[in-house]
Write an enzyme that holds these catalytic residues in place. Structure first.
Site, PDB file in Angstrom:
ATOM      1  CG  HIS A  73      -6.847   1.748   5.739  1.00  0.00           C
ATOM      2  ND1 HIS A  73      -8.214   1.652   5.951  1.00  0.00           N
ATOM      3  CD2 HIS A  73      -6.399   0.467   5.577  1.00  0.00           C
ATOM      4  CE1 HIS A  73      -8.575   0.379   5.910  1.00  0.00           C
ATOM      5  NE2 HIS A  73      -7.504  -0.360   5.702  1.00  0.00           N
ATOM      6  NE  ARG A 103      -3.882  -2.213   2.129  1.00  0.00           N
ATOM      7  CZ  ARG A 103      -4.689  -2.645   3.090  1.00  0.00           C
ATOM      8  NH1 ARG A 103      -4.554  -2.176   4.328  1.00  0.00           N
ATOM      9  NH2 ARG A 103      -5.617  -3.533   2.836  1.00  0.00           N
ATOM     10  NE  ARG A 130      -3.414  -2.885   8.403  1.00  0.00           N
ATOM     11  CZ  ARG A 130      -4.344  -3.193   7.504  1.00  0.00           C
ATOM     12  NH1 ARG A 130      -4.411  -4.404   7.001  1.00  0.00           N
ATOM     13  NH2 ARG A 130      -5.192  -2.279   7.088  1.00  0.00           N
TER      14      ARG A 130
END
Length: 528
Positions: free
Chosen positions: A342, A279, A376
């Site tokens: 996020h 990401r 993550r």
């Protein structure tokens, strides 16, 4: 009695594990479990089950997780997470989670940063469906008196004595009554969304106030500069709405108009994983392509080539959301997307046993820095919450807490006064200016100068003071990490520096924030 703060995936997992051992706990939460942040999780949960015949293994899951986190996670903790993932999926299936299946085997999909299909899912509402199963499981123990729920109760702060955590002070949101609950404490209070109102995919019920209060009480934080921007979000009233990574896992493609034609930039630059790069990489590339002189408009997520079967059985909930919020049908029209905050990889420092720097205090889920390093991987958050809550419960069970009954508190409590919305907006703007997708010494120092000016504007209540100190820790950690690693990208230090493969540890003492770097333990080495 052990006090579990937060009733999402981590909190429920901790409470259930305690109850399985015959240990009573209080499950304290601002909202009932049905409204926890975990319900919003969409895409799936990772486990190397190899049901797709790709030769996957926990060792490969481990390697992808360490690599995706840019080697900043404690490898002992990551090894435990990945090795136990198949067992966790088996347990969840036993609880009745209806994962998508084919031929009696769990279907697994691709997710970012992973070379094998290992993400189990239940349509595109995996979090909600897993939460439903855990809520039902917890009710068995509630009826037996082993789990006592306190919904609509806010945990204001930790109670400490003799350098140890001995309980928590909570407030009934309906009556305002204050109660002190004693025992070892497991914090499962979620991320720091409240520091960024309107800019996160998560609920602002996860204010970050308890993390701030713990920090100001002397609990160490780890890597607070590490904030994940999800590449694909859309703006709705008051927050960012997540467009799950599963959409790209099923074949969705990112593009932007270049010289009037769609340019699928991720596929051109990263031919192996393309749109399923980690990401941090995708968010950064989206940021960069919008700055080019030959591109125009928003980055688009093109889902128009997905089959009817995918929409019907795997992404039906996503299509309904986009039709509802944007009045656009993703089957027919590419969706304009933008990066949104996020996930918080940084948070309360915890070892592989989920012990914090304060004896008697444990932490699990997004409130703690564990498993994810500098970035993550999708599908690892729900896994980390379930596994982390379970491990934290086992650690807390091994530490006898104070044997005292809860008691009403009539003292003046400074933590009850809420933060002023105008202050929250000012603090958000300062943090965004210094902790964006691309950072530099100039932007971080300018943000710190603005933060110090804000700190001197007026007298602040206790929550506001704690948030100011937490914000300072986040910015100072970003300032002293002179490298680019995962979600922390420095334009003035664009390379990853092996010398900074260390934990940025933040401490608050004598009214000041201090950042030091702590060496990562070798795999198999436990540190307290």
């Amino acid at each position: 009695m052990i006090q579990v703060i937060g009733a999402g995936l981590a909190g429920l997992s901790a409470a259930i594990r305690l109850a399985e051992q015959g240990i009573a706990c209080s499950l304290i939460s601002a909202q009932p479990s049905e409204r926890a942040q975990s319900v919003l999780a969409e895409g799936g949960i990772n486990a190397a089950l190899d049901t797709m015949g790709e030769g996957d293994s926990p060792a490969e899951h481990f390697a992808d997780t360490v690599r995706g986190g840019c080697a900043l996670a404690d490898e002992t903790a990551v090894r435990g997470l990945c090795d136990h993932a198949p067992e966790i999926l088996k347990r969840l299936t036993g609880y009745g989670v209806p994962f998508n299946m084919r031929g009696g085997k769990l279907l697994l999909r691709n997710f970012g940063g992973q070379k094998k299909k290992r993400t189990a899912y239940a349509r595109s509402s995996t979090g909600k469906i897993i939460m439903t199963a855990l809520i039902d499981e917890a009710r068995k123990y509630e009826s037996a008196g082993l789990i006592r729920r306190f919904p609509h109760h806010e945990c204001l702060r930790l109670l400490t004595e003799g350098g140890a955590c001995i309980g928590v002070r909570i407030r009934d949101s309906f009556t305002g009554a204050l109660t002190d609950h004693f025992g070892s404490v497991i914090l499962c209070s979620g991320g720091m969304n409240g520091l960024f109102p309107g800019m996160t995919t998560g609920t602002t019920q996860n204010t970050g106030d308890l993390t701030a209060a713990a920090f100001c009480a002397g609990v160490r934080l780890a890597n607070p500069e590490m904030i994940q921007y999800h590449p694909t979000t859309v703006g709705i009233s008051g927050k960012r709405c997540l467009v799950t990574e599963a959409a790209r896992g099923e074949g969705g493609r990112l593009c932007i108009l270049r010289s009037g034609r769609p340019w699928y930039f991720m596929e051109e630059k990263y031919p192996e994983l393309g749109n399923l790069m980690p990401r941090d990489v995708v968010a950064r590339e989206m940021f960069f392509v919008r700055q080019r002189q030959d591109t125009e408009g928003s980055v688009l997520l093109d889902l128009t080539a997905l089959s009817g079967d995918v929409w019907k059985h795997r992404l039906s909930d996503l299509r309904e959301e986009l039709l509802h919020y944007l009045s656009l049908d993703p089957k027919q029209t590419p969706i304009p997307v933008q990066e949104g905050i996020h996930y918080f990889m940084g948070g309360i420092e915890a070892d592989p046993m989920h012990r914090t720097s304060l004896c008697g205090l444990f932490a699990a889920g997004e409130c703690c820095a564990q498993y994810h390093g500098a970035n993550r991987l999708g599908g690892n958050s729900m896994l980390g919450a379930v596994y982390g809550g379970t491990v934290a419960a086992e650690s807390a069970a091994a530490l006898p807490g104070p044997d005292r009954q809860s008691e009403r508190c009539t003292a003046e409590e400074p933590h009850t006064t809420p933060a002023d919305p105008a202050f929250c907006a000012d603090l958000r703007d300062i943090l965004l200016s210094g902790l964006g997708i691309v950072r530099s010494a100039d932007t971080i120092r300018a943000a710190l100068d603005r933060l110090y000016a804000l700190s001197n504007e007026r007298a602040y209540n206790m929550r506001e003071q704690n948030r100011l100190h937490l914000a300072e820790a986040m910015l100072l950690a970003a300032e002293v990490r002179h490298e680019s690693r995962g979600a922390h990208y420095r334009a003035d230090f664009p390379q990853t520096d092996p010398a900074f493969r260390k934990t940025a540890s933040a401490e608050f003492a004598d009214g000041a924030v201090r950042i030091t770097f702590r060496a990562l333990p070798e795999e198999g080495e436990l540190c307290g």
